[in-house]
Write a protein that holds these residues in place. Structure first.
Motif, PDB file in Angstrom:
ATOM      1  N   PHE A   1     -10.223   8.629  -9.309  1.00 34.35           N
ATOM      2  CA  PHE A   1      -9.672   7.747  -8.152  1.00 34.35           C
ATOM      3  C   PHE A   1     -10.032   6.133  -8.466  1.00 34.35           C
ATOM      4  CE2 PHE A   1     -11.505   5.252  -4.446  1.00 34.35           C
ATOM      5  CZ  PHE A   1     -10.458   5.538  -3.623  1.00 34.35           C
ATOM      6  N   GLN A   2     -11.167   5.916  -9.352  1.00 32.48           N
ATOM      7  CA  GLN A   2     -10.934   4.559  -9.505  1.00 32.48           C
ATOM      8  C   GLN A   2     -10.194   4.005 -10.393  1.00 32.48           C
ATOM      9  OE1 GLN A   2     -13.721   6.494  -9.120  1.00 32.48           O
ATOM     10  NE2 GLN A   2     -15.400   5.401  -8.139  1.00 32.48           N
ATOM     11  N   ASN A   3      -9.672   4.909 -11.532  1.00 28.14           N
ATOM     12  CA  ASN A   3      -8.470   4.501 -12.459  1.00 28.14           C
ATOM     13  C   ASN A   3      -7.152   4.061 -11.645  1.00 28.14           C
ATOM     14  OD1 ASN A   3     -10.204   4.971 -14.322  1.00 28.14           O
ATOM     15  ND2 ASN A   3      -9.044   6.853 -15.312  1.00 28.14           N
ATOM     16  N   ILE A   4      -6.937   5.034 -10.497  1.00 30.74           N
ATOM     17  CA  ILE A   4      -5.723   4.878  -9.679  1.00 30.74           C
ATOM     18  C   ILE A   4      -5.949   3.586  -8.855  1.00 30.74           C
ATOM     19  CG2 ILE A   4      -4.653   5.638  -7.445  1.00 30.74           C
ATOM     20  CD1 ILE A   4      -5.422   8.646  -8.545  1.00 30.74           C
ATOM     21  N   LEU A   5      -7.035   3.189  -8.138  1.00 33.73           N
ATOM     22  CA  LEU A   5      -7.376   2.097  -7.680  1.00 33.73           C
ATOM     23  C   LEU A   5      -7.275   0.984  -8.398  1.00 33.73           C
ATOM     24  CD1 LEU A   5      -7.973   0.786  -4.848  1.00 33.73           C
ATOM     25  CD2 LEU A   5     -10.560   1.043  -5.406  1.00 33.73           C
ATOM     26  N   ALA A   6      -7.819   0.869  -9.342  1.00 30.58           N
ATOM     27  CA  ALA A   6      -7.937  -0.347 -10.383  1.00 30.58           C
ATOM     28  C   ALA A   6      -6.162  -0.519 -10.895  1.00 30.58           C
ATOM     29  CB  ALA A   6      -8.589  -0.274 -11.714  1.00 30.58           C
ATOM     30  N   ALA A   7      -5.426   0.574 -11.220  1.00 28.46           N
ATOM     31  CA  ALA A   7      -4.103   0.327 -11.520  1.00 28.46           C
ATOM     32  C   ALA A   7      -3.131  -0.120 -10.445  1.00 28.46           C
ATOM     33  CB  ALA A   7      -3.547   1.683 -12.008  1.00 28.46           C
ATOM     34  N   LEU A   8      -3.656   0.296  -9.382  1.00 23.65           N
ATOM     35  CA  LEU A   8      -2.721  -0.210  -8.075  1.00 23.65           C
ATOM     36  C   LEU A   8      -2.786  -1.764  -7.903  1.00 23.65           C
ATOM     37  CD1 LEU A   8      -3.514   2.659  -5.255  1.00 23.65           C
ATOM     38  CD2 LEU A   8      -1.188   2.013  -6.247  1.00 23.65           C
ATOM     39  N   LEU A   9      -3.956  -1.951  -7.875  1.00 27.38           N
ATOM     40  CA  LEU A   9      -4.325  -3.459  -7.713  1.00 27.38           C
ATOM     41  C   LEU A   9      -3.561  -4.347  -8.850  1.00 27.38           C
ATOM     42  CD1 LEU A   9      -7.881  -3.576  -6.463  1.00 27.38           C
ATOM     43  CD2 LEU A   9      -5.820  -3.955  -5.027  1.00 27.38           C
ATOM     44  N   THR A  10      -3.784  -3.859 -10.030  1.00 24.77           N
ATOM     45  CA  THR A  10      -3.242  -4.789 -11.247  1.00 24.77           C
ATOM     46  C   THR A  10      -1.658  -4.668 -11.373  1.00 24.77           C
ATOM     47  OG1 THR A  10      -3.414  -2.884 -12.867  1.00 24.77           O
ATOM     48  CG2 THR A  10      -5.274  -4.066 -12.811  1.00 24.77           C
ATOM     49  N   GLY A  11      -1.211  -3.613 -10.670  1.00 19.94           N
ATOM     50  CA  GLY A  11       0.321  -3.347 -10.801  1.00 19.94           C
ATOM     51  C   GLY A  11       0.832  -4.529  -9.730  1.00 19.94           C
ATOM     52  N   ALA A  12      -0.065  -4.534  -8.783  1.00 20.50           N
ATOM     53  CA  ALA A  12       0.513  -5.301  -7.649  1.00 20.50           C
ATOM     54  C   ALA A  12       0.500  -6.874  -8.008  1.00 20.50           C
ATOM     55  CB  ALA A  12      -0.124  -4.940  -6.294  1.00 20.50           C
ATOM     56  N   ILE A  13      -0.748  -7.237  -8.469  1.00 23.37           N
ATOM     57  CA  ILE A  13      -0.972  -8.618  -8.830  1.00 23.37           C
ATOM     58  C   ILE A  13       0.030  -8.984  -9.951  1.00 23.37           C
ATOM     59  CG2 ILE A  13      -2.550 -10.230 -10.223  1.00 23.37           C
ATOM     60  CD1 ILE A  13      -4.877  -8.440  -8.834  1.00 23.37           C
ATOM     61  N   ALA A  14       0.395  -8.256 -10.997  1.00 23.07           N
ATOM     62  CA  ALA A  14       1.161  -8.462 -11.955  1.00 23.07           C
ATOM     63  C   ALA A  14       2.457  -8.741 -11.607  1.00 23.07           C
ATOM     64  CB  ALA A  14       1.086  -7.479 -13.242  1.00 23.07           C
TER      65      ALA A  14
ATOM     66  N   PRO B   1       9.237  -3.989  -1.824  1.00 27.02           N
ATOM     67  CA  PRO B   1       9.301  -2.855  -2.402  1.00 27.02           C
ATOM     68  C   PRO B   1       9.084  -2.952  -3.845  1.00 27.02           C
ATOM     69  CG  PRO B   1      11.432  -3.784  -1.796  1.00 27.02           C
ATOM     70  CD  PRO B   1      10.638  -4.511  -1.046  1.00 27.02           C
ATOM     71  N   ASN B   2       9.018  -4.190  -4.441  1.00 28.27           N
ATOM     72  CA  ASN B   2       8.594  -4.393  -5.970  1.00 28.27           C
ATOM     73  C   ASN B   2       7.047  -4.197  -5.980  1.00 28.27           C
ATOM     74  OD1 ASN B   2       9.772  -4.559  -8.186  1.00 28.27           O
ATOM     75  ND2 ASN B   2       9.779  -6.665  -8.388  1.00 28.27           N
ATOM     76  N   ILE B   3       6.612  -4.803  -5.103  1.00 28.35           N
ATOM     77  CA  ILE B   3       4.905  -4.522  -5.065  1.00 28.35           C
ATOM     78  C   ILE B   3       4.857  -2.895  -4.869  1.00 28.35           C
ATOM     79  CG2 ILE B   3       2.794  -4.937  -3.773  1.00 28.35           C
ATOM     80  CD1 ILE B   3       3.683  -7.887  -3.311  1.00 28.35           C
ATOM     81  N   ALA B   4       5.296  -2.373  -4.112  1.00 22.08           N
ATOM     82  CA  ALA B   4       4.927  -0.975  -3.802  1.00 22.08           C
ATOM     83  C   ALA B   4       5.372  -0.241  -4.928  1.00 22.08           C
ATOM     84  CB  ALA B   4       5.794  -0.384  -2.367  1.00 22.08           C
ATOM     85  N   ARG B   5       6.539  -0.501  -5.531  1.00 23.00           N
ATOM     86  CA  ARG B   5       6.969   0.210  -6.570  1.00 23.00           C
ATOM     87  C   ARG B   5       6.251   0.248  -7.677  1.00 23.00           C
ATOM     88  NH1 ARG B   5       9.529  -1.071 -11.270  1.00 23.00           N
ATOM     89  NH2 ARG B   5      10.749   0.468 -12.434  1.00 23.00           N
ATOM     90  N   ASN B   6       5.791  -1.025  -8.147  1.00 25.75           N
ATOM     91  CA  ASN B   6       5.140  -1.354  -9.263  1.00 25.75           C
ATOM     92  C   ASN B   6       3.592  -0.932  -9.295  1.00 25.75           C
ATOM     93  OD1 ASN B   6       6.855  -2.639 -11.647  1.00 25.75           O
ATOM     94  ND2 ASN B   6       7.599  -3.573  -9.717  1.00 25.75           N
ATOM     95  N   ALA B   7       3.083  -0.938  -7.939  1.00 25.99           N
ATOM     96  CA  ALA B   7       1.672  -0.651  -7.805  1.00 25.99           C
ATOM     97  C   ALA B   7       1.690   0.751  -8.063  1.00 25.99           C
ATOM     98  CB  ALA B   7       1.172  -1.282  -6.788  1.00 25.99           C
ATOM     99  N   ILE B   8       2.525   1.529  -7.427  1.00 28.18           N
ATOM    100  CA  ILE B   8       2.426   3.001  -7.396  1.00 28.18           C
ATOM    101  C   ILE B   8       2.712   3.369  -8.981  1.00 28.18           C
ATOM    102  CG2 ILE B   8       3.833   5.155  -6.643  1.00 28.18           C
ATOM    103  CD1 ILE B   8       3.787   3.696  -3.862  1.00 28.18           C
ATOM    104  N   ILE B   9       3.735   2.840  -9.378  1.00 29.19           N
ATOM    105  CA  ILE B   9       4.227   3.455 -10.696  1.00 29.19           C
ATOM    106  C   ILE B   9       3.086   3.062 -11.763  1.00 29.19           C
ATOM    107  CG2 ILE B   9       5.994   2.847 -12.678  1.00 29.19           C
ATOM    108  CD1 ILE B   9       8.060   2.989 -10.554  1.00 29.19           C
ATOM    109  N   ASN B  10       2.547   1.851 -11.506  1.00 33.04           N
ATOM    110  CA  ASN B  10       1.408   1.516 -12.533  1.00 33.04           C
ATOM    111  C   ASN B  10       0.154   2.433 -12.430  1.00 33.04           C
ATOM    112  OD1 ASN B  10       0.667  -0.475 -14.705  1.00 33.04           O
ATOM    113  ND2 ASN B  10      -1.053  -1.101 -12.863  1.00 33.04           N
TER     114      ASN B  10
END
Length: 300
Positions: free
Chosen positions: A117-130, A183-192
């Motif tokens: 869960f923490q891995n997923i949460l961290a990747a969601l945030l870093t994908g959105a910020i990036a 949609p780019n934030i949603a896409r990249n956060a989820i895919i990341n």
């Protein structure tokens, strides 16, 4: 932990550089697949005089061959300059920030495996910020990729990446560079999240099998797993993102989603699925394999 998020001795700067190098190399190797995917996603069904439905691009191989035949082989690498811009920023940040965010959520003194869960949460945030930072590069890349063969005498919208950046700012305003950001934030956060968290998880699962070690084969299999999960989860958002960036007639993310669903049905959101998996699967294999090798070199 021997996964992507393992504690290492290299700094954030070294992780950023190694991630950017790996992402740029993967981008160059797989961009023809991405160009074909964008063309398929932007393609509309057209009816001929006898009522038959025709499509210019058909399948992965057919799309690539059509582009190469009509526009020349270099057309498959359209958008490579903004694509490399994107990977330097997005690729470097999303992976470079991944470990620091996990440490923030979990604590620096954890021993053993990181919770999923923490891995997923961290990747969601870093994908959105990036992607918030890298969105202009994504927009220009899609605009260049979406332009097919033009009739004789018709000039191209943009002569290159730098011209595209300046033309968009001049004609549409600075904020237009962030078109499709939702949609780019949603896409990249989820895919990341799908890529990084699943890569860690698949790699751990493989390493638990007798006979497997932290080798290139393990990295290849884990990269394929990461690409598959990413495509299954992110394909609808990827289609909406490509259409919004390639076609300015949509008013919003919801408008694009509703019109696509109404006019073409739910399967339109999985247009080019196999092509997308070919792209993301191979992209993840090349990227993670290169990343692991570069990080290994930096550790000495």
């Amino acid at each position: 932990m021997p996964g992507l998020g393992a504690q290492t001795e290299i700094s954030f700067a070294s992780t950023f550089v190694s991630s950017a190098i790996a992402a740029c190399f993967a981008e160059f190797c797989t961009l023809p697949l991405d160009t074909a995917k964008v063309r398929l996603q932007l393609q509309r069904k057209a009816s001929s005089a006898d009522g038959a439905v025709s499509a210019k691009y058909r399948g992965m191989g057919g799309t690539i061959l059509t582009i190469a035949r009509e526009e020349g082989l270099p057309a498959l690498w359209k958008g490579i300059v903004p694509g490399l811009h994107r990977q330097c920023l997005y690729g470097g940040l999303r992976i470079g920030l991944y470990d620091p965010f996990k440490m923030f959520f979990i604590g620096a003194f954890l021993f053993g495996d990181f919770p999923l869960f923490q891995n997923i949460l961290a990747a969601l945030l870093t994908g959105a910020i990036a992607i918030i930072i890298a969105n202009p590069t994504d927009l220009v890349k899609v605009r260049l990729q979406s332009e097919g063969k033009l009739p004789p005498g018709v000039p191209r919208r943009y002569s290159g990446a730098l011209d595209a950046y300046s033309s968009i700012i001049r004609q549409e305003g600075l904020l237009a560079l962030w078109t499709g950001l939702g949609p780019n934030i949603a896409r990249n956060a989820i895919i990341n999240a799908a890529e990084l968290a699943s890569y860690d998880q698949v790699k751990l699962t493989i390493l638990a099998i007798p006979g497997f070690t932290d080798s290139a084969l393990t990295h290849i299999l884990a990269g394929l797993g990461a690409g598959f999960f990413a495509v299954c989860i992110g394909s609808p958002l990827d289609v909406v993102k490509s259409r919004m960036m390639g076609d300015s007639t949509y008013k919003s993310t919801a408008d694009c989603f509703i019109k696509t669903l109404k006019n073409e049905g739910p399967l339109a959101f999985y247009k080019g699925f196999l092509l997308n998996f070919s792209r993301l699967g191979s992209w993840n294999v090349v990227m993670f394999l290169t990343l692991e090798q570069v990080k290994m070199m930096l550790r000495g």
